[in-house]
Design an enzyme around this catalytic site. Structure first.
Site, mmCIF file in Angstrom:
data_model
loop_
_atom_site.group_PDB
_atom_site.id
_atom_site.type_symbol
_atom_site.label_atom_id
_atom_site.label_comp_id
_atom_site.label_asym_id
_atom_site.label_seq_id
_atom_site.Cartn_x
_atom_site.Cartn_y
_atom_site.Cartn_z
ATOM 1 N N GLU A 1 -7.161 4.718 7.660
ATOM 2 C CA GLU A 1 -6.975 6.159 7.378
ATOM 3 C C GLU A 1 -8.208 6.725 6.682
ATOM 4 O O GLU A 1 -8.577 7.878 6.897
ATOM 5 C CB GLU A 1 -5.690 6.358 6.546
ATOM 6 C CG GLU A 1 -4.452 6.104 7.398
ATOM 7 C CD GLU A 1 -3.227 5.621 6.641
ATOM 8 O OE1 GLU A 1 -3.198 5.712 5.395
ATOM 9 O OE2 GLU A 1 -2.288 5.142 7.309
ATOM 10 N N GLY B 1 2.171 2.090 10.756
ATOM 11 C CA GLY B 1 3.141 3.172 10.624
ATOM 12 C C GLY B 1 3.793 3.571 11.933
ATOM 13 O O GLY B 1 4.444 4.607 12.011
ATOM 14 N N ASN C 1 0.875 -1.177 0.000
ATOM 15 C CA ASN C 1 0.000 0.000 0.000
ATOM 16 C C ASN C 1 0.911 1.226 0.000
ATOM 17 O O ASN C 1 1.485 1.562 1.027
ATOM 18 C CB ASN C 1 -0.895 -0.019 1.252
ATOM 19 C CG ASN C 1 -1.688 1.267 1.407
ATOM 20 O OD1 ASN C 1 -1.781 2.075 0.477
ATOM 21 N ND2 ASN C 1 -2.263 1.471 2.581
ATOM 22 N N TRP C 2 1.027 1.862 -1.167
ATOM 23 C CA TRP C 2 1.953 2.990 -1.288
ATOM 24 C C TRP C 2 1.412 4.246 -0.599
ATOM 25 O O TRP C 2 2.132 5.224 -0.449
ATOM 26 C CB TRP C 2 2.212 3.307 -2.758
ATOM 27 C CG TRP C 2 3.084 2.312 -3.461
ATOM 28 C CD1 TRP C 2 3.545 1.121 -2.979
ATOM 29 C CD2 TRP C 2 3.608 2.440 -4.796
ATOM 30 N NE1 TRP C 2 4.329 0.509 -3.930
ATOM 31 C CE2 TRP C 2 4.376 1.283 -5.048
ATOM 32 C CE3 TRP C 2 3.477 3.406 -5.798
ATOM 33 C CZ2 TRP C 2 5.031 1.080 -6.272
ATOM 34 C CZ3 TRP C 2 4.125 3.202 -7.016
ATOM 35 C CH2 TRP C 2 4.898 2.053 -7.241
ATOM 36 N N LYS C 3 0.144 4.240 -0.239
ATOM 37 C CA LYS C 3 -0.501 5.450 0.310
ATOM 38 C C LYS C 3 -0.260 6.628 -0.652
ATOM 39 O O LYS C 3 -0.185 6.426 -1.850
ATOM 40 C CB LYS C 3 -0.007 5.722 1.720
ATOM 41 C CG LYS C 3 -0.088 4.477 2.614
ATOM 42 C CD LYS C 3 0.010 4.805 4.062
ATOM 43 C CE LYS C 3 0.046 3.516 4.860
ATOM 44 N NZ LYS C 3 -0.138 3.710 6.264
ATOM 45 N N HIS D 1 -9.638 1.190 4.580
ATOM 46 C CA HIS D 1 -8.384 1.384 5.319
ATOM 47 C C HIS D 1 -8.662 2.298 6.511
ATOM 48 O O HIS D 1 -9.485 3.211 6.424
ATOM 49 C CB HIS D 1 -7.318 1.998 4.405
ATOM 50 C CG HIS D 1 -5.950 1.975 5.023
ATOM 51 N ND1 HIS D 1 -5.548 2.901 5.956
ATOM 52 C CD2 HIS D 1 -4.917 1.115 4.871
ATOM 53 C CE1 HIS D 1 -4.307 2.611 6.342
ATOM 54 N NE2 HIS D 1 -3.901 1.533 5.699
ATOM 55 N N SER E 1 3.059 -2.398 10.363
ATOM 56 C CA SER E 1 4.503 -2.468 10.620
ATOM 57 C C SER E 1 5.085 -3.850 10.330
ATOM 58 O O SER E 1 5.966 -4.319 11.047
ATOM 59 C CB SER E 1 4.822 -2.026 12.048
ATOM 60 O OG SER E 1 4.432 -0.669 12.229
ATOM 61 N N GLY F 1 2.723 -1.261 4.285
ATOM 62 C CA GLY F 1 2.793 0.176 4.014
ATOM 63 C C GLY F 1 4.231 0.611 3.791
ATOM 64 O O GLY F 1 4.796 0.459 2.712
ATOM 65 N N GLY F 2 4.850 1.140 4.842
ATOM 66 C CA GLY F 2 6.189 1.720 4.728
ATOM 67 C C GLY F 2 7.208 0.831 4.026
ATOM 68 O O GLY F 2 7.968 1.297 3.166
ATOM 69 N N GLU G 1 -5.725 -5.068 10.279
ATOM 70 C CA GLU G 1 -4.718 -4.044 10.520
ATOM 71 C C GLU G 1 -5.031 -3.323 11.832
ATOM 72 O O GLU G 1 -5.831 -2.369 11.840
ATOM 73 C CB GLU G 1 -4.716 -3.028 9.377
ATOM 74 C CG GLU G 1 -4.365 -3.610 8.026
ATOM 75 C CD GLU G 1 -3.737 -2.560 7.120
ATOM 76 O OE1 GLU G 1 -2.659 -2.814 6.602
ATOM 77 O OE2 GLU G 1 -4.318 -1.477 6.958
HETATM 78 C C1 PEP Z 1 -0.956 0.143 5.994
HETATM 79 O O1 PEP Z 1 -1.130 1.350 6.059
HETATM 80 O O2 PEP Z 1 -1.748 -0.561 5.354
HETATM 81 C C2 PEP Z 1 0.203 -0.430 6.689
HETATM 82 C C3 PEP Z 1 0.183 -1.692 6.991
HETATM 83 O O3 PEP Z 1 1.225 0.445 6.997
HETATM 84 P P1 PEP Z 1 2.625 0.088 7.697
HETATM 85 O O4 PEP Z 1 3.128 -1.205 7.110
HETATM 86 O O5 PEP Z 1 3.523 1.243 7.365
HETATM 87 O O6 PEP Z 1 2.357 -0.039 9.160
#
Ligand code: PEP
Length: 249
Positions: A96, A172, A9-11, A94, A211, A232-233, A166
């Site tokens: 967010e 994050g 997920n590049w956001k 998501h 994470s 994500g990251g 999640e």
């Molecule tokens: C996400 O936003 O879907 C996610 C899992 O982010 P991260 O891996 O950065 O925690």
């Protein structure tokens, strides 16, 4: 056993130049991947994915979709448009989007249905906040979030979704649910899917997200009900994303 699925997920990150290099780096390392892999990118870059990735092993998708099919909904993107760009997946619900755009469980359910109707695979995100976890509400919260979606789908459609657990407090933040904590929630989600239908219980992949990194991916994905990751990251660095894909045995 369900095949593993790893989705980035590049956001709201990227540029044409940065994407070109990231995609090339990922694709170069995918030859021996056992997992199904995809990246969910900002909508303006879907064409770049279609141009770069068509016919290859890396699928692509979007991060949100409208509940509407077409019309006067300024700024919205319809599921049929995502399908037009060759998307296989779309993330819905998501945390967010739920937190910053007020998406309710019912809206998330409608988005899921819109995606399925366009032939896309929706990745339905569920997860509790830290406050909810500390209040012992985790199972109630994620159960309610998944129920709202399953109630809107017929038996066949329910078996065609992907679920991503999640925990909001792990996204994050560098804090990860322990494999045992994640497995406990995944097992509950699995039984909820099984109650809907045997096919849903058997076929639906349940991803963990929050994470996930190269150093914790193998243990998380080694749990019986964790079928892959939503990343994500770590999906923004080809080497890290590939290491996570490599950890999906
Ligand atoms: C996400 O936003 O879907 C996610 C899992 O982010 P991260 O891996 O950065 O925690």
């Amino acid at each position: 056993m369900r095949p593993k699925l790893v989705v980035g997920n590049w956001k709201m990150n990227g540029s044409r130049a940065a994407n070109a290099s990231l995609l090339a780096g990922i694709v170069a390392g995918l030859d021996n991947a056992n997992a199904t892999c995809a990246v969910c990118v900002p909508a303006p870059y879907l064409q770049q994915c279609a141009d770069t990735l068509a016919g290859g092993k890396l699928a692509w998708g979007a991060q949100d979709v409208s509940v509407h099919a077409s019309g006067a909904y300024t700024g919205e993107v319809a599921a049929s448009m995502l399908a037009d760009f060759g998307c296989s997946y779309v993330i819905v619900g998501h945390s967010e989007r739920r937190a910053y755009h007020g998406e309710t469980d019912q809206v998330v359910a409608q988005k899921t249905l819109a995606a399925l109707n366009a032939g896309l695979t929706p990745i339905v995100c569920v997860g509790e906040t830290l406050e909810q976890r500390e209040a012992g509400q985790t199972n109630v919260v994620v159960g309610r979030q998944l129920s709202a979606v399953l109630e809107l789908l017929d038996v066949d459609a329910a078996a065609r979704i992907v679920v991503a657990y999640e925990p909001v407090w792990a996204i994050g933040t560098g804090k990860t649910a322990t494999p045992a904590m994640a497995q406990e929630v995944h097992a509950q989600l699995r039984s909820q899917l099984r109650e809907r239908s045997a096919a849903a219980g058997e076929r639906v992949a349940i991803l963990y997200g929050g994470s996930m990194k190269p150093d914790n991916a193998a243990e998380l994905m080694g749990q019986g009900d964790i079928d892959g990751g939503l990343i994500g990251g770590a999906a923004l660095k080809a080497a890290d994303f590939l290491a996570i894909i490599g950890a999906a045995a």
